[in-house]
Design an enzyme around this catalytic site. Sequence first.
Site, short mmCIF file in Angstrom:
data_model
loop_
_atom_site.label_atom_id
_atom_site.label_comp_id
_atom_site.label_asym_id
_atom_site.label_seq_id
_atom_site.Cartn_x
_atom_site.Cartn_y
_atom_site.Cartn_z
CD GLU A 270 -2.82 -1.22 2.38
OE1 GLU A 270 -2.64 -0.25 3.35
OE2 GLU A 270 -3.77 -2.06 2.34
CG HIS A 293 -5.73 -0.08 4.88
ND1 HIS A 293 -4.86 -0.64 5.18
CD2 HIS A 293 -6.91 -0.44 5.93
CE1 HIS A 293 -5.03 -1.49 6.45
NE2 HIS A 293 -6.02 -1.13 6.54
P1 NAI Z 1 -10.85 -11.02 15.27
O1 NAI Z 1 -9.13 -11.37 15.76
O2 NAI Z 1 -11.64 -10.63 16.17
O3 NAI Z 1 -11.13 -11.91 14.19
C1 NAI Z 1 -10.24 -12.90 13.37
C2 NAI Z 1 -11.07 -14.34 13.29
O4 NAI Z 1 -10.28 -14.99 12.28
C3 NAI Z 1 -11.00 -15.10 14.47
O5 NAI Z 1 -12.24 -15.48 14.75
C4 NAI Z 1 -10.05 -16.00 13.88
O6 NAI Z 1 -10.33 -17.10 14.77
C5 NAI Z 1 -10.35 -16.40 12.50
N1 NAI Z 1 -9.30 -16.93 11.83
C6 NAI Z 1 -7.99 -16.90 11.95
N2 NAI Z 1 -7.33 -17.58 11.08
C7 NAI Z 1 -8.13 -18.15 10.21
C8 NAI Z 1 -8.16 -18.86 9.13
N3 NAI Z 1 -6.83 -19.14 8.47
N4 NAI Z 1 -9.38 -19.24 8.54
C9 NAI Z 1 -10.46 -18.88 8.73
N5 NAI Z 1 -10.43 -18.21 10.20
C10 NAI Z 1 -9.54 -17.68 10.70
O7 NAI Z 1 -10.24 -9.95 14.23
P2 NAI Z 1 -11.19 -8.51 13.69
O8 NAI Z 1 -11.27 -7.38 14.53
O9 NAI Z 1 -12.45 -8.91 13.33
O10 NAI Z 1 -10.13 -8.39 12.32
C11 NAI Z 1 -10.41 -8.94 11.19
C12 NAI Z 1 -9.46 -8.27 10.14
O11 NAI Z 1 -9.76 -7.06 9.84
C13 NAI Z 1 -7.94 -8.17 10.62
O12 NAI Z 1 -6.97 -8.68 9.66
C14 NAI Z 1 -7.71 -6.60 10.80
O13 NAI Z 1 -6.49 -6.31 10.66
C15 NAI Z 1 -8.75 -6.13 9.69
N6 NAI Z 1 -9.10 -4.80 9.90
C16 NAI Z 1 -9.07 -4.12 8.76
C17 NAI Z 1 -9.45 -2.68 8.95
C18 NAI Z 1 -9.71 -1.90 7.64
O14 NAI Z 1 -9.51 -0.49 7.91
N7 NAI Z 1 -10.10 -2.49 6.47
C19 NAI Z 1 -9.96 -2.05 10.24
C20 NAI Z 1 -9.77 -2.97 11.19
C21 NAI Z 1 -9.49 -4.34 11.29
#
Ligand code: NAI
Length: 412
Positions: A270, A293
Amino acid sequence: MASHPPIDKSSVRFLLLENIHPNAVEVLHENGYRNIVQHPKSLAEDALIEALAEVDFLGIRSQTQVTERVLRNAPRLTAVGCFCIGVNQVDLDTAAELGLPVFNAPFSNTRSVAELVVAETVMLMRGIFPKNAAAHRGTWIKSAAGSYEVRGKTLGIVGYGNIGKQVGILAEHLGMRVIFHDVEAKLPLGNARQVATLDLLLSEADVVTLHVPETDQTRNLFDAPRLASMRAGSHLINASRGTVVDIDALADALQSGHVAGAALDVFPVEPKGNDDRFASPLARFDNVILTPHIGGSTAEAQANIGIEVTDKLVRYCDNGSTLTAVNFPEVTLPEHPGVCRLLHVHRNVPGVLAAINERFSARGINISGQYLQTRGPLGYCVMDIDAAASSVALEELQAVPGTIRCRLLTHG
Ligand code: NAI
């Protein structure tokens, strides 16, 4: 080894950089902290060291680099608050080694991301973006071809964590069927259904949305074979991490029409800032929504971050609680009315707790509450004692081998 005098709120200094939301100052004022210096921009290393000379708590966003040199030259620094999600701008290991907890706001923008994903789901299913792009170029595409309601369609959520769950709830309110795949067994919300494998999810979903963290397992999770397993004519949304999707493979799948449309908020590489150019092999597709983003970038998320991180700094300063610290043992502590609280950060080696208890016992100091938590090389022990014994206790604690720093909280 650092030790700090008891808290006198008027002497506790906060330095807030990078235009942190005004909510932060409001929360500090509400909690009796008025010694706050603010700066609209980040500071370069030398300027930051100079500015930190008398500072106890530092608040930054993503631009300020809190390097090892900065941390080792900030004699009064007690904790760092990152008013954002990411924390790689701080040398977390050095901060831990010096006994400094680092806090962030991992969940403040959950809802913002979820709302965008749901909106994109509607836009993709209706084929709005190609029609919008054509209209901008003077072409009128009045047609119902390839345009569908989301009601009754299946949304496949990969990663059913904080964001994935919110997306599921919102999508159900639009009448969608929600299925999800997660590496862990998760309690489904609403009528969502967990499916056993990712391929099963892909065989059912009209729209697939990714909400996984960046790990070795998720890197290129959506490569060419995986994209080929998606239903013909389905859509892909990625607002998680850029490395999860192989962009060239996605470009091929879009070119062939196997994937009907996509929305990407994150990319493997990015631009560093708004002055850098963005280039992507996906830019040529009108049916791809590209956003810089900003999934979590809303006024509400910024306001939430201002409150969430300041609350954590205040709780650590007032009470010693370190819940959700990213580099530090996590302890949630009760209030401590009428007693004096000692915070002891030490190296996680055998015998520290025994040494503390022996020394206190030899000096006749009664411990009314004791909390210990460790994380990697760090131990964090909190003790409530009779206020009259506080200075002797502090002296004794400082002499315990393995001590990194200790602090005395008197009010409670
Ligand atoms: P979280 O940690 O609450 O949830 C992630 C989930 O993915 C967990 O339930 C975990 O068990 C599951 N997981 C892990 N590896 C996996 C796999 N190989 N296959 C299937 N499931 C798997 O995280 P949250 O807060 O929901 O964030 C999710 C993503 O969103 C993160 O990568 C974060 O960096 C990103 N994010 C992006 C933003 C943006 O501006 N676009 C803002 C905030 C977060």
